[in-house]
Design a protein around this motif. Structure first.
Motif, PDB file in Angstrom:
ATOM      1  N   ALA A 118     -11.862 -50.678  20.489  1.00 44.22           N
ATOM      2  CA  ALA A 118     -11.462 -52.070  20.242  1.00 44.22           C
ATOM      3  C   ALA A 118     -10.271 -52.468  21.110  1.00 44.22           C
ATOM      4  O   ALA A 118     -10.248 -53.572  21.692  1.00 44.22           O
ATOM      5  CB  ALA A 118     -11.123 -52.245  18.764  1.00 44.22           C
ATOM      6  N   PHE A 119      -9.289 -51.580  21.229  1.00 44.53           N
ATOM      7  CA  PHE A 119      -8.108 -51.899  22.040  1.00 44.53           C
ATOM      8  C   PHE A 119      -8.468 -51.942  23.532  1.00 44.53           C
ATOM      9  O   PHE A 119      -7.881 -52.712  24.293  1.00 44.53           O
ATOM     10  CB  PHE A 119      -7.004 -50.871  21.786  1.00 44.53           C
ATOM     11  CG  PHE A 119      -6.461 -50.904  20.385  1.00 44.53           C
ATOM     12  CD1 PHE A 119      -6.342 -52.108  19.703  1.00 44.53           C
ATOM     13  CD2 PHE A 119      -6.074 -49.727  19.744  1.00 44.53           C
ATOM     14  CE1 PHE A 119      -5.846 -52.145  18.401  1.00 44.53           C
ATOM     15  CE2 PHE A 119      -5.570 -49.754  18.452  1.00 44.53           C
ATOM     16  CZ  PHE A 119      -5.464 -50.969  17.774  1.00 44.53           C
ATOM     17  N   ARG A 120      -9.429 -51.122  23.941  1.00 44.64           N
ATOM     18  CA  ARG A 120      -9.880 -51.179  25.338  1.00 44.64           C
ATOM     19  C   ARG A 120     -10.572 -52.512  25.627  1.00 44.64           C
ATOM     20  O   ARG A 120     -10.454 -53.062  26.727  1.00 44.64           O
ATOM     21  CB  ARG A 120     -10.840 -50.020  25.616  1.00 44.64           C
ATOM     22  CG  ARG A 120     -10.154 -48.715  25.873  1.00 44.64           C
ATOM     23  CD  ARG A 120      -9.527 -48.674  27.257  1.00 44.64           C
ATOM     24  NE  ARG A 120     -10.526 -48.465  28.288  1.00 44.64           N
ATOM     25  CZ  ARG A 120     -10.295 -48.568  29.583  1.00 44.64           C
ATOM     26  NH1 ARG A 120      -9.102 -48.917  30.020  1.00 44.64           N
ATOM     27  NH2 ARG A 120     -11.253 -48.355  30.467  1.00 44.64           N
ATOM     28  N   ALA A 121     -11.314 -53.029  24.639  1.00 42.01           N
ATOM     29  CA  ALA A 121     -11.936 -54.342  24.821  1.00 42.01           C
ATOM     30  C   ALA A 121     -10.877 -55.424  25.005  1.00 42.01           C
ATOM     31  O   ALA A 121     -11.028 -56.330  25.838  1.00 42.01           O
ATOM     32  CB  ALA A 121     -12.836 -54.667  23.626  1.00 42.01           C
ATOM     33  N   LEU A 122      -9.780 -55.316  24.241  1.00 40.76           N
ATOM     34  CA  LEU A 122      -8.675 -56.272  24.409  1.00 40.76           C
ATOM     35  C   LEU A 122      -8.068 -56.145  25.802  1.00 40.76           C
ATOM     36  O   LEU A 122      -7.739 -57.153  26.445  1.00 40.76           O
ATOM     37  CB  LEU A 122      -7.614 -56.026  23.332  1.00 40.76           C
ATOM     38  CG  LEU A 122      -6.411 -56.968  23.326  1.00 40.76           C
ATOM     39  CD1 LEU A 122      -6.863 -58.410  23.113  1.00 40.76           C
ATOM     40  CD2 LEU A 122      -5.418 -56.556  22.230  1.00 40.76           C
ATOM     41  N   GLN A 123      -7.926 -54.926  26.278  1.00 38.45           N
ATOM     42  CA  GLN A 123      -7.471 -54.704  27.659  1.00 38.45           C
ATOM     43  C   GLN A 123      -8.394 -55.418  28.642  1.00 38.45           C
ATOM     44  O   GLN A 123      -7.948 -56.053  29.598  1.00 38.45           O
ATOM     45  CB  GLN A 123      -7.484 -53.211  27.975  1.00 38.45           C
ATOM     46  CG  GLN A 123      -6.163 -52.509  27.930  1.00 38.45           C
ATOM     47  CD  GLN A 123      -6.271 -51.119  28.536  1.00 38.45           C
ATOM     48  OE1 GLN A 123      -7.283 -50.442  28.409  1.00 38.45           O
ATOM     49  NE2 GLN A 123      -5.218 -50.690  29.199  1.00 38.45           N
ATOM     50  N   GLY A 124      -9.692 -55.282  28.426  1.00 41.31           N
ATOM     51  CA  GLY A 124     -10.670 -55.886  29.330  1.00 41.31           C
ATOM     52  C   GLY A 124     -10.568 -57.393  29.385  1.00 41.31           C
ATOM     53  O   GLY A 124     -10.776 -57.996  30.442  1.00 41.31           O
TER      54      GLY A 124
END
Length: 482
Positions: A118-124
């Motif tokens: 989920a946090f990687r998606a926010l990074q993206g």
């Protein structure tokens, strides 16, 4: 004699115009901030196995750390042009970089695989805004002058990423915990924020157009579906499986519907598809698609070759790829100057030819091929890779007005990334088929040989298509920047 000398003097090319100091400052701020996004992708890619072990999950699950990041990027990339017109380039860059840094810190405190994904998606989401904005802000500041040399500077993160990322990732996993794969973004991003705050001009907000909600509902899920389907090719065992065909075909239908909608809506569309009437942008986008295949497909093949065939660990494979990065860095300055002076067509042809020459030796290699010889061929491949990006990225902006540049940045970025996903999918299937056969014959190197031949074929095709780029005398025309 005097007449001859005066004739030569009259026909000599004038010296290159110096780059405006303000443009240099803008490029510096963009490069430092953009480096965080490029490094993050290559650093994390070498740590997936360690992440799976540390978070007690499977490789299939932890792959979503990369997939979710990529898909989220394509949700936000189409919004970059509209958002810039609403809040201004500087504000948007600062906001996107802040989101990226904050999400990096959150990734470091993730407690399990779903939270990390989920946090990687926010990074993206933050990275997706930054990727096209990198080119847009600098091209707008350049006012159509010295585009080749400026693009050589602004695309520097793309050259540094393949050099520093795998090595830095390997060093982190050797000596530190996996959390530092993400924490390393924070100090570099903070420096980028400070430079952007001080060096980027406030600029104007431009046209305050309303958000094209219909266009967004068509193009973002359309591109995401295509990317998602391509990412499933290797697991599904080929392109003919339903889990690949359904999202890819559905995504292409949505993108086609957006093209029809965009033509009707004109410059009020989320992305102005009428820009494809510019031959330079159309050809640059197509060639960037093929470059994405050659670049990202080889980013899959080369580390695996060093690990699976030559027995290197993650750090060793990263170190073996340094010669390619060195070559890419070495050719960028010359490629930028040549693009400005003689045009991009022959620079692109020569660059793709060097890439092909540097890839062919791997198609003949075995587990005993001399490492120094392969390192030398990677330098040649890197020289070509560094050269081709400059004329293609520069050519996309030739003849465009200032307000058209954000959409051109989105188109070229999407073309390159979709090409990368397609290249990874194709080469992964070819490699998987060869590896299955190698299980009985023991010829693992032969499986990689076939995949490298395909990579060479895509590169040769790109070299041929580069001949369709605008003529040299027109490719350096000064783009109006009103």
């Amino acid at each position: 004699m005097r007449t001859l000398m005066s004739t030569r003097t009259a026909t000599a090319k004038p010296p290159a115009e110096p780059i405006d100091p303000e443009t240099k400052r803008i490029a510096l701020a963009i490069v430092v901030g953009g480096l965080t996004v490029i490094l993050d992708t290559t650093i994390v890619s070498v740590g997936l196995r360690d992440l799976a072990s540390s978070l007690d999950t499977s490789i299939d699950t932890i792959q979503w750390v990369s997939t979710a990041y990529l898909l989220a990027m394509f949700v936000s990339i189409p919004l970059a042009g509209w958002a810039q017109s609403r809040v201004g380039g500087k504000r948007l860059w600062l906001a996107a970089l802040t989101v990226f840094i904050g999400a990096s810190a959150l990734c470091a405190v993730a407690w399990d695989a779903p939270s990390l994904i989920a946090f990687r998606a926010l990074q993206g989401l933050g990275g997706g805004i930054m990727m096209p904005l990198m080119s847009t802000l600098v091209m707008q500041a350049a006012h159509g002058k010295n585009l080749g040399r400026i693009m050589a500077a602004v695309s520097l993160p793309a050259a540094l990423g393949p050099i520093l990322g795998p090595v830095l990732g390997g060093l982190i996993l050797n000596d530190l915990s996996w959390q530092w794969l993400f924490l390393v973004n924070v100090p570099l991003g903070a420096i980028g924020l400070l430079l952007a705050w001080r060096m980027l001009p406030a600029g104007e907000r431009g046209r305050r157009v309303s958000l094209d909600v219909v266009g967004l509902a068509l193009v973002s899920p359309g591109v995401v579906a295509v990317i998602f389907g391509l990412s499933r090719v290797a697991d599904a065992g080929g392109f003919g499986q339903a889990q690949v065909l359904v999202p890819v075909i559905g995504g292409l239908v949505l993108v086609a519907a957006f093209a029809v909608w965009g033509l009707r809506r004109g410059d009020e569309a989320l992305i102005d598809v009428r820009l494809f009437r510019h031959r330079a942008l159309t050809m640059s986008s197509l060639l960037l698609f093929l470059t994405g295949i050659a670049l990202y497909g080889s980013m899959l093949l080369l580390p695996l070759y060093w690990q699976e065939v030559r027995g290197q660990d993650a750090l060793g494979a990263g170190l073996m790829l340094i010669p390619q990065g060195v070559g890419a860095l070495a050719s960028r300055g010359l490629a930028g100057r040549l693009t400005d002076s003689v045009g991009g067509r022959w620079v692109a042809v020569g660059g793709f030819a060097l890439m092909a020459i540097g890839t062919v030796p791997f198609a003949f290699s075995t587990e005993h091929t001399n490492e120094w010889w392969l390192g030398a061929t990677l330098v040649v491949r890197g020289l070509g890779l560094g050269a081709v990006m400059i004329p293609l990225m520069t050519g996309a902006y030739v003849g465009l007005q200032r307000h058209e540049m954000p959409d051109a940045s989105i188109v070229t970025r999407v073309g390159q990334q979709v090409g990368g996903s397609f290249g990874v999918a194709v080469l992964a299937v070819i490699l998987a088929a060869g590896t299955t056969g190698a299980a009985s014959t023991g010829d693992l190197a032969g499986a990689f040989d076939r995949a490298f031949w395909w990579a060479t074929g895509f590169t040769v095709l790109a070299a041929v298509l580069s001949l369709l780029l605008p003529r040299p005398e027109r490719s350096t025309a000064q783009a109006p920047a009103r």
